[in-house]
Design a protein around this motif. Structure first.
Motif, mmCIF file in Angstrom:
data_model
loop_
_atom_site.group_PDB
_atom_site.id
_atom_site.type_symbol
_atom_site.label_atom_id
_atom_site.label_comp_id
_atom_site.label_asym_id
_atom_site.label_seq_id
_atom_site.Cartn_x
_atom_site.Cartn_y
_atom_site.Cartn_z
ATOM 1 N N GLU A 134 0.852 -1.182 0.000
ATOM 2 C CA GLU A 134 0.000 0.000 0.000
ATOM 3 C C GLU A 134 0.887 1.229 0.000
ATOM 4 O O GLU A 134 1.763 1.368 0.873
ATOM 5 N N THR B 32 0.485 5.348 -0.015
ATOM 6 C CA THR B 32 -0.522 6.387 0.166
ATOM 7 C C THR B 32 0.160 7.690 0.549
ATOM 8 O O THR B 32 1.336 7.713 0.905
ATOM 9 N N GLU B 33 -0.584 8.754 0.455
ATOM 10 C CA GLU B 33 -0.048 10.062 0.819
ATOM 11 C C GLU B 33 -0.403 10.402 2.258
ATOM 12 O O GLU B 33 -1.463 9.984 2.764
ATOM 13 N N GLY C 14 -1.841 11.860 5.429
ATOM 14 C CA GLY C 14 -3.165 12.398 5.681
ATOM 15 C C GLY C 14 -4.301 11.494 5.232
ATOM 16 O O GLY C 14 -5.453 11.678 5.658
ATOM 17 N N GLN C 15 -3.986 10.535 4.394
ATOM 18 C CA GLN C 15 -5.023 9.618 3.901
ATOM 19 C C GLN C 15 -5.312 8.524 4.921
ATOM 20 O O GLN C 15 -4.478 8.194 5.773
ATOM 21 N N GLU C 16 -6.496 7.963 4.799
ATOM 22 C CA GLU C 16 -6.882 6.829 5.636
ATOM 23 C C GLU C 16 -6.393 5.542 4.999
ATOM 24 O O GLU C 16 -6.485 5.367 3.783
ATOM 25 N N VAL C 17 -5.873 4.658 5.847
ATOM 26 C CA VAL C 17 -5.383 3.362 5.382
ATOM 27 C C VAL C 17 -6.089 2.263 6.162
ATOM 28 O O VAL C 17 -6.204 2.351 7.397
ATOM 29 N N GLN D 68 -5.731 6.596 10.580
ATOM 30 C CA GLN D 68 -6.382 7.799 10.068
ATOM 31 C C GLN D 68 -6.093 8.981 10.988
ATOM 32 O O GLN D 68 -6.506 8.956 12.147
ATOM 33 N N PRO D 69 -5.371 10.009 10.524
ATOM 34 C CA PRO D 69 -4.715 10.106 9.220
ATOM 35 C C PRO D 69 -3.346 9.457 9.243
ATOM 36 O O PRO D 69 -2.693 9.385 10.288
ATOM 37 N N SER D 70 -2.880 8.989 8.111
ATOM 38 C CA SER D 70 -1.569 8.347 8.047
ATOM 39 C C SER D 70 -0.453 9.385 8.007
ATOM 40 O O SER D 70 -0.651 10.521 7.552
ATOM 41 N N VAL E 139 4.025 5.504 3.350
ATOM 42 C CA VAL E 139 3.292 6.770 3.423
ATOM 43 C C VAL E 139 4.236 7.881 2.969
ATOM 44 O O VAL E 139 5.291 8.089 3.573
#
Lengths: 111, 115
Positions: free
Chosen positions: B11, B13-14, B16-19, B80-82, B114
């Motif tokens: 995974e 992700t940026e 602030g995103q939820e993972v 959340q947030p990542s 992240v």
């Protein structure tokens, strides 16, 4: 003080030699002790379990436990290049299934 | 048995995103564990469940982390947030009392990055 301590290594041994991996733990009431092997990029897999003082042998592997000294070790006889991995010591201090892992010792077996 | 199943395997992700990480334990196992592994900190226990009930979440680093086990065959770990410092490999493991001890079987892990 960390609860489970291991020398991070790397420990390098020639093929065919005995590799000796050591682990100490801080909780004197600990009941069960485990050795996991983790290949690079893979998940840990159980290779030995011991709960009584003394030695336990399984093939080329021998686990040794000394509760008075709070010390557990893993011996690998006739080391093979395929034994090259990180070996994680884990302790279940309350026999609840909750394991505390050491940082792991990286073993390199050179042909 | 297929063993412990985790998804996704990777995974990215940026910040602030939820993972959401998912785990299916081995059928019949009554314990489920979530771990995080990094080079610096090694393998850390985050939380574990017994019969779908959270028993010990003292390893959960912050309120940004949450875990659920709605039934015996499924668990999630949510961030959340990542943040970039959450980058690690997250393992799920399950176990059953057998031969007097608990052998934990690990899933293949989810590698989280992240950015």
């Amino acid at each position: 003080q960390k609860e489970v301590e291991q020398n991070s290594g790397p420990l390098s041994v020639p093929e065919g030699a005995i590799a000796s991996l050591n682990c100490t733990y801080s909780d004197r009431g600990s009941q069960s002790f485990f050795w996991y092997r983790q290949y690079s990029g893979k998940s840990p897999e159980l290779i030995m379990f011991i709960y009584s003082n003394g030695d336990k042998e399984d093939g080329r592997f021998t686990a040794q436990l000394n509760k008075a000294s709070q010390y557990v070790s893993l011996l690998i006889r006739d080391s093979q290049p395929s034994d090259s991995a990180t070996y994680l010591c884990a302790v279940d201090s309350s026999n609840t299934g909750k394991l505390i892992f050491g940082q792991g010792t990286t073993l390199q077996v050179k042909p | 048995d297929a063993g412990v199943i985790q998804s996704p395997r990777h995974e990215v992700t940026e910040m602030g995103q939820e993972v959401t990480l998912r785990c299916k334990p081995i059928s019949g196992h009554d314990y489920l564990f979530w771990y995080r592994q990094t080079m610096m900190r090694g393998l850390e226990l985050l939380i574990y469940f017994n019969n779908n009930v959270p028993i010990d979440d003292s390893g959960m680093p912050e309120d940004r982390f949450s875990a659920k086990m709605p039934n015996a065959s499924f668990s999630t770990l949510k961030i959340q947030p990542s943040e970039p410092r959450d980058s690690a490999v997250y393992f799920c493991a399950s176990s059953l009392l057998d031969r007097g001890f608990y052998e934990q079987y690990f899933g293949p892990g989810t590698r989280l990055t992240v950015t």
